[in-house]
Design an enzyme around this catalytic site. Structure first.
Site, PDB file in Angstrom:
ATOM      1  N   HIS A 110       0.987  -1.251   0.214  1.00 35.27           N
ATOM      2  CA  HIS A 110       0.374  -0.106   0.228  1.00 35.27           C
ATOM      3  C   HIS A 110       0.573   1.242   0.301  1.00 35.27           C
ATOM      4  CE1 HIS A 110      -3.811   2.343   0.803  1.00 35.27           C
ATOM      5  NE2 HIS A 110      -3.170   3.261   1.754  1.00 35.27           N
ATOM      6  N   TYR A 141      -8.704   6.270   2.119  1.00 32.73           N
ATOM      7  CA  TYR A 141      -9.703   6.097   0.956  1.00 32.73           C
ATOM      8  C   TYR A 141     -10.709   7.324   1.044  1.00 32.73           C
ATOM      9  CZ  TYR A 141      -8.576   1.280   2.373  1.00 32.73           C
ATOM     10  OH  TYR A 141      -7.534   0.249   2.788  1.00 32.73           O
ATOM     11  N   ASP A 192      -8.405   1.012  -4.827  1.00 32.06           N
ATOM     12  CA  ASP A 192      -8.933   0.963  -4.313  1.00 32.06           C
ATOM     13  C   ASP A 192     -10.601   1.915  -3.280  1.00 32.06           C
ATOM     14  OD1 ASP A 192     -10.909  -0.324  -2.530  1.00 32.06           O
ATOM     15  OD2 ASP A 192      -9.562  -0.896  -0.153  1.00 32.06           O
ATOM     16  N   HIS A 194     -14.019   1.288  -2.590  1.00 32.25           N
ATOM     17  CA  HIS A 194     -13.759   1.447  -1.089  1.00 32.25           C
ATOM     18  C   HIS A 194     -14.991   1.947  -1.365  1.00 32.25           C
ATOM     19  CE1 HIS A 194     -13.316   0.575   3.343  1.00 32.25           C
ATOM     20  NE2 HIS A 194     -11.936  -0.238   3.231  1.00 32.25           N
ATOM     21  N   GLU A 218     -10.325  -1.866  -6.990  1.00 34.22           N
ATOM     22  CA  GLU A 218     -10.830  -2.593  -6.480  1.00 34.22           C
ATOM     23  C   GLU A 218     -12.230  -1.816  -5.545  1.00 34.22           C
ATOM     24  OE1 GLU A 218      -9.351  -3.966  -1.559  1.00 34.22           O
ATOM     25  OE2 GLU A 218      -7.703  -3.487  -3.373  1.00 34.22           O
TER      26      GLU A 218
END
Length: 241
Positions: A110, A141, A192, A194, A218
């Protein structure tokens, strides 16, 4: 069976360790529900552990059914996380008994940062370690730092996370454009979402990110709206996780 609660970087994680009567043979699983982690720990230690200790660790499907069917009211994030942690640990044990299939697999790390400069510095650090896949975010996020009230919050709003989805989307596209301009296309990149934006916005974001050749995007939509995954697949070539 025991739970290990830990909190690297302030995130509450729950690991399940399932030990066997074979010396050195144990399995590890993730039962993390960060917002209710102590409740998951309580369920495992007080309800699932007494149910399972002494049973054959290789009967994974039977044990899953036992854990799931044992309570009259079933499902929900607390029970499902508890069961999945034990289930993973049992598969870990079975994998160790079977032996390894391959010498190694790629993993992603990450990468975050307050701006493109910090992010690219972190990317370079991972490149030097031999990492080939990176998940890139800017400011957490949704692009906002947790625990503060951003400019996108309504006037007089209580402290919390308020997402300006359109700004997040613009910033994310700009982020990957800058990363690709600096590091090229040899590194596999992941992002991501999220579940932070509306499904129709996820379609737009996926289309705009296609140019930057992501390894995958993602969690573009929430679990309650998974019918949008079919729409997303029809609208964009970007891989979805």
């Amino acid at each position: 069976i025991r739970t290990i609660c830990t909190a690297p970087e302030g995130i509450n994680l729950v690991t399940v360790k399932v030990e066997t009567n074979q010396p050195g043979l144990y399995g590890l699983g993730c039962a993390t529900f960060a917002y209710r982690h102590l409740t998951v720990q309580h369920l495992i230690e007080n309800y699932l552990k007494p149910l399972l200790v002494g049973r054959d660790a290789e009967n994974i499907s039977e044990l899953w059914q036992l854990m799931h069917q044992n309570g009259y009211w079933r499902n929900g994030p607390i029970e499902n996380n508890a069961i999945s942690g034990i289930d993973m640990a049992l598969w870990d044990i079975k994998g160790k008994l079977a032996g390894k299939v391959r010498e190694g697999i790629p993993v992603y790390r990450h990468v975050d940062g307050k701006d493109i400069e910090e992010i690219c510095e972190n990317i370079q650090r991972f490149q030097e370690m031999g990492i080939t896949h990176l998940r890139c975010q800017c400011g957490g996020y949704g692009g906002e730092t947790y625990g503060c009230t951003p400019k996108s919050a309504p006037m007089g709003a209580h402290p919390g996370v308020y997402l300006d989805s359109r700004k997040y989307m613009r910033d994310t596209v700009k982020l990957f454009e800058q990363i690709r301009n600096r590091i090229g296309y040899d590194m596999e990149l992941v992002h991501d979402v999220h579940e932070r934006i509306a499904p129709i916005e996820a379609v737009k974001l996926a289309k705009e990110l296609e140019a930057f050749d992501l390894f995958f995007l993602e969690d573009p939509v929430p679990l309650e709206q998974i019918e949008w995954l079919k729409v997303l697949r029809e609208q964009t070539s970007i891989p979805i996780a």
